[in-house]
Design a protein around this motif. Structure first.
Motif, PDB file in Angstrom:
ATOM      1  N   ARG A 242       0.758  -1.160  -0.163  1.00 34.35           N
ATOM      2  CA  ARG A 242       0.037  -0.004  -0.016  1.00 34.35           C
ATOM      3  C   ARG A 242       0.973   1.302  -0.008  1.00 34.35           C
ATOM      4  NH1 ARG A 242      -2.676  -0.389   4.864  1.00 34.35           N
ATOM      5  NH2 ARG A 242      -3.035  -2.560   4.068  1.00 34.35           N
TER       6      ARG A 242
ATOM      7  N   GLY B  65       0.793  -2.179  -6.433  1.00 36.04           N
ATOM      8  CA  GLY B  65       0.563  -2.854  -5.207  1.00 36.04           C
ATOM      9  C   GLY B  65       0.527  -4.240  -5.401  1.00 36.04           C
TER      10      GLY B  65
ATOM     11  N   SER C 260       2.843   1.542  -3.456  1.00 34.82           N
ATOM     12  CA  SER C 260       1.964   1.717  -4.575  1.00 34.82           C
ATOM     13  C   SER C 260       1.436   3.208  -4.520  1.00 34.82           C
ATOM     14  CB  SER C 260       0.668   0.754  -4.816  1.00 34.82           C
ATOM     15  OG  SER C 260       0.106   0.751  -3.748  1.00 34.82           O
TER      16      SER C 260
END
Length: 103
Positions: A51, A91, A54
């Motif tokens: 997370r 991700g 990305s």
């Protein structure tokens, strides 16, 4: 006289370990596998790092695209879709890499 084959023979591909190779907990696992708690911890950490990576790279990409793309609505829409695809792919790749590294 031959002994009957045990259920845990190498011929079946299921050797049993009695502790997790990562944390050392006493559990019965197939040879080379990690326990469920370690697997959850690895997945949680991979999601967190995925997370972060990305989102940060997507923000940089969005800034670059915002500065470089003209005001045409079609180009803006295509750029927005490319940024969304970048976020999702980055991700997924980062999570996969983190799972393999942390194992």
């Amino acid at each position: 006289m031959l002994r009957p084959l045990s259920l845990q023979t190498p011929l079946r591909g299921v050797l049993v370990e009695h502790e997790c190779p990562r944390c050392g907990r006493e559990v019965e696992l197939p040879f080379g596998e990690i326990c469920a708690q370690c697997r959850r911890e690895i997945e949680r950490r991979a999601r967190k790092v995925g997370r972060f990576v990305s989102l940060s790279t997507t923000i940089v990409l969005a800034g670059y695209v915002y500065m470089g793309v003209p005001e045409d609505s079609t180009e803006r829409m295509v750029s927005a879709m490319a940024i969304l695809a970048w976020y999702l792919l980055t991700g997924a790749v980062t999570r996969r890499i983190m799972r393999e590294v942390r194992k």
